[in-house]
Design a protein around this motif. Structure first.
Motif, PDB file in Angstrom:
ATOM      1  N   ALA A  37     -11.479  -4.211 -40.951  1.00 37.92           N
ATOM      2  CA  ALA A  37     -12.117  -3.147 -41.953  1.00 37.92           C
ATOM      3  C   ALA A  37     -13.370  -2.426 -41.248  1.00 37.92           C
ATOM      4  CB  ALA A  37     -12.604  -4.227 -42.827  1.00 37.92           C
ATOM      5  N   LEU A  38     -13.744  -3.023 -40.197  1.00 36.53           N
ATOM      6  CA  LEU A  38     -14.928  -2.153 -39.403  1.00 36.53           C
ATOM      7  C   LEU A  38     -14.263  -0.848 -39.341  1.00 36.53           C
ATOM      8  CD1 LEU A  38     -16.527  -4.856 -36.958  1.00 36.53           C
ATOM      9  CD2 LEU A  38     -17.339  -4.272 -39.347  1.00 36.53           C
ATOM     10  N   ARG A  39     -15.232   0.001 -39.119  1.00 38.01           N
ATOM     11  CA  ARG A  39     -15.032   1.441 -38.622  1.00 38.01           C
ATOM     12  C   ARG A  39     -14.773   1.669 -37.135  1.00 38.01           C
ATOM     13  NH1 ARG A  39     -20.303   2.509 -40.990  1.00 38.01           N
ATOM     14  NH2 ARG A  39     -20.887   3.354 -38.610  1.00 38.01           N
ATOM     15  N   ASP A  40     -14.280   2.310 -36.582  1.00 41.27           N
ATOM     16  CA  ASP A  40     -13.755   2.505 -35.311  1.00 41.27           C
ATOM     17  C   ASP A  40     -14.969   2.575 -34.201  1.00 41.27           C
ATOM     18  OD1 ASP A  40     -11.046   2.686 -36.097  1.00 41.27           O
ATOM     19  OD2 ASP A  40     -10.968   4.747 -35.966  1.00 41.27           O
ATOM     20  N   ASP A  41     -16.159   3.102 -34.822  1.00 42.61           N
ATOM     21  CA  ASP A  41     -17.257   2.966 -33.745  1.00 42.61           C
ATOM     22  C   ASP A  41     -18.104   1.876 -33.795  1.00 42.61           C
ATOM     23  OD1 ASP A  41     -17.932   3.711 -36.504  1.00 42.61           O
ATOM     24  OD2 ASP A  41     -19.550   4.961 -35.824  1.00 42.61           O
ATOM     25  N   VAL A  42     -17.598   0.851 -34.693  1.00 34.34           N
ATOM     26  CA  VAL A  42     -18.439  -0.417 -35.006  1.00 34.34           C
ATOM     27  C   VAL A  42     -17.657  -1.505 -34.536  1.00 34.34           C
ATOM     28  CG1 VAL A  42     -19.502  -1.848 -36.753  1.00 34.34           C
ATOM     29  CG2 VAL A  42     -19.383   0.563 -37.201  1.00 34.34           C
ATOM     30  N   CYS A  43     -18.520  -2.537 -33.705  1.00 32.34           N
ATOM     31  CA  CYS A  43     -17.766  -3.654 -33.483  1.00 32.34           C
ATOM     32  C   CYS A  43     -18.787  -4.853 -34.052  1.00 32.34           C
ATOM     33  CB  CYS A  43     -17.939  -3.904 -31.877  1.00 32.34           C
ATOM     34  SG  CYS A  43     -19.366  -3.986 -31.298  1.00 32.34           S
ATOM     35  N   LYS A 107     -14.859   0.683 -43.072  1.00 38.06           N
ATOM     36  CA  LYS A 107     -14.186   1.878 -43.393  1.00 38.06           C
ATOM     37  C   LYS A 107     -14.255   2.196 -44.903  1.00 38.06           C
ATOM     38  CE  LYS A 107     -10.899   1.017 -39.717  1.00 38.06           C
ATOM     39  NZ  LYS A 107      -9.511   0.334 -39.744  1.00 38.06           N
ATOM     40  N   ASP A 108     -14.331   3.346 -45.485  1.00 43.03           N
ATOM     41  CA  ASP A 108     -14.442   3.563 -46.961  1.00 43.03           C
ATOM     42  C   ASP A 108     -13.099   3.198 -47.312  1.00 43.03           C
ATOM     43  OD1 ASP A 108     -14.795   4.103 -49.527  1.00 43.03           O
ATOM     44  OD2 ASP A 108     -15.325   6.373 -49.018  1.00 43.03           O
ATOM     45  N   GLN A 109     -12.917   2.255 -48.195  1.00 49.34           N
ATOM     46  CA  GLN A 109     -11.514   1.825 -48.738  1.00 49.34           C
ATOM     47  C   GLN A 109     -11.147   2.487 -50.236  1.00 49.34           C
ATOM     48  OE1 GLN A 109     -10.663  -2.419 -48.006  1.00 49.34           O
ATOM     49  NE2 GLN A 109     -11.161  -1.891 -45.909  1.00 49.34           N
ATOM     50  N   ARG A 110     -12.089   3.023 -50.703  1.00 49.20           N
ATOM     51  CA  ARG A 110     -11.787   3.773 -51.918  1.00 49.20           C
ATOM     52  C   ARG A 110     -11.451   4.991 -52.126  1.00 49.20           C
ATOM     53  NH1 ARG A 110     -17.876   3.343 -53.733  1.00 49.20           N
ATOM     54  NH2 ARG A 110     -18.070   3.841 -51.546  1.00 49.20           N
TER      55      ARG A 110
END
Length: 116
Positions: A37-43, A107-110
């Motif tokens: 679920a994390l954004r691509d720029d986040v770990c 990530k915004d899942q809405r």
């Protein structure tokens, strides 16, 4: 990170010794779910405490459901009625807390896009 998630889940959920194997599986699954679920720029290392706490809440949500699986929600004997706690509701609350906690990094899942 799975070990930290498991430590927090043990503390928050007051888990029993016989639940250890299931809890370990649920913690690993929670880590996988949160990582996806994390954004691509986040770990996970960018938000380690929030990640671990959210993972613990997700694992405990699964544990709560498994604890009440197959049990009657309520029964009545004469004038006495016994009701179990609502595991599904508690699990939803735990999952909601985890989602809210991680909202800054996920990530915004809405958002939903429909083609015209």
């Amino acid at each position: 990170m799975t070990q930290r998630i498991m430590e927090l889940a043990r503390t928050l959920g007051q888990t029993a010794e016989q639940e250890e194997e299931l809890l370990a599986t649920l913690c690993a699954a929670a880590q996988t779910e949160l990582t996806a679920a994390l954004r691509d720029d986040v770990c996970p290392g960018d938000c380690p405490e929030a990640f671990a706490l959210a993972g613990a809440w997700l694992a405990l949500a699964g544990l709560e459901i498994s604890r009440e699986a197959g049990q009657a929600e309520s029964f009545r004997a004469g004038d006495v009625t016994v009701q179990q706690g609502n595991a599904a509701q508690k699990a939803r609350l735990l999952r909601g807390q985890a989602k809210q906690l991680m909202s800054a990094w996920t990530k915004d899942q809405r958002f939903l896009f429909y083609g015209v």
